[in-house]
Design an enzyme around this catalytic site. Structure first.
Site, PDB file in Angstrom:
ATOM      1  CB  SER A 150      -1.024   0.115   1.407  1.00 34.35           C
ATOM      2  OG  SER A 150      -1.661   0.931   1.670  1.00 34.35           O
ATOM      3  CE1 TYR A 163      -4.368  -2.287   5.623  1.00 26.76           C
ATOM      4  CE2 TYR A 163      -3.347  -0.153   4.732  1.00 26.76           C
ATOM      5  CZ  TYR A 163      -3.975  -1.425   4.411  1.00 26.76           C
ATOM      6  OH  TYR A 163      -3.473  -1.217   3.110  1.00 26.76           O
TER       7      TYR A 163
END
Length: 259
Positions: A150, A163
């Site tokens: 990501s 995250y």
């Protein structure tokens, strides 16, 4: 002989296991690999959903897709799942570590339960699946492992520190896999998507203030479409990338290139 031209991107005759591919980005990635010629194994916790996705991919691409169901957070279940895949098609030529979850909360309020859920799926799941499939790849002397990271592996935002930590770890896991596996003819790389429009991000897409921020922060001026990821994945899965190893390819419309 090194394949050239379009043949360098042809996946005909290869097999690919894509974790978390019953829906969303994983579903699009699995279908993209099948369209490039690979025989895809759709994975998910929900066996019925994975089987439905496999049937739809078969119908849309004309390439037979299979399905398998197991829990990535359970080490024994992962080993059993890999054994099932090997019984069906042998050791996959391509492994895509796509499965992931998200939890949001300010760090001072972030629970152990949510932290453990993120690490178990986003990091430990990718580690266990890579470890298990790598054994067969090493014995064969070839393979491709592509993990989905990501932009949050490099960029932080409020409420997603945990995250971001798991996705940052994916980048280093990728480098570590390269160090261990490159001598055995295996390439390990990662793809880091930016902000993509999916069913899971629909609430953010529909939030006009947030959507305007995404468009203004992304040089391309838009949200990503899941199809924007397919070309990058096919490249990293194909002979075209045989000398690319340990790298993270950002597919983010330029977000990480500008301030």
């Amino acid at each position: 002989m090194i394949p050239r031209g379009i043949a360098a991107f042809d996946l005909t005759g290869r097999t690919a296991l894509v974790s978390g591919s019953g829906q969303g980005i994983g579903r699009a990635l699995a279908e993209g690999l099948a369209a490039a010629g690979a025989r895809v194994i759709v994975h998910g916790r929900d066996g019925a959903k994975a089987a439905t996705a496999a049937a739809e991919i078969t119908e849309s691409t004309g390439v037979a897709a299979l399905s398998v169901a197991f829990d990535l957070t359970d080490s024994a279940a992962v080993d059993d799942g890999i054994a099932e895949v090997e019984r069906m098609v042998g050791t996959p030529d391509i492994l895509v570590n796509n499965a992931g979850v998200q939890r949001r909360a300010p760090i001072a309020e972030f629970s152990d339960e949510d932290w453990d859920a993120l690490v178990a799926t986003n990091l430990s799941g990718a580690f266990r699946l890579s470890r298990g499939v790598a054994r067969g790849m090493v014995a064969r002397g070839s393979g491709k492992i592509i993990s989905i990271g990501s932009v949050q592996s490099q960029l932080a935002r409020p409420s997603i520190a945990a995250y971001s930590a798991t996705k940052g770890a994916i980048v280093m896991l990728t480098k570590g896999l390269c160090a261990d596996l490159a001598p055995h003819g295996i390439q390990a790389n990662a793809i880091a998507p930016g902000y993509f429009e999916t069913a899971l991000t629909r609430p953010l897409v529909d939030d006009e203030e947030f959507s305007a921020w995404v468009r203004s922060r992304t040089p391309a001026g838009r949200w990503g479409d899941v199809q924007d990821l397919v070309g990058a994945l096919v490249f990293l899965s194909a002979p075209a990338s045989d000398f690319v190893n340990g790298q993270t390819l950002f597919v983010d419309g330029g977000m990480t290139a500008v301030v």
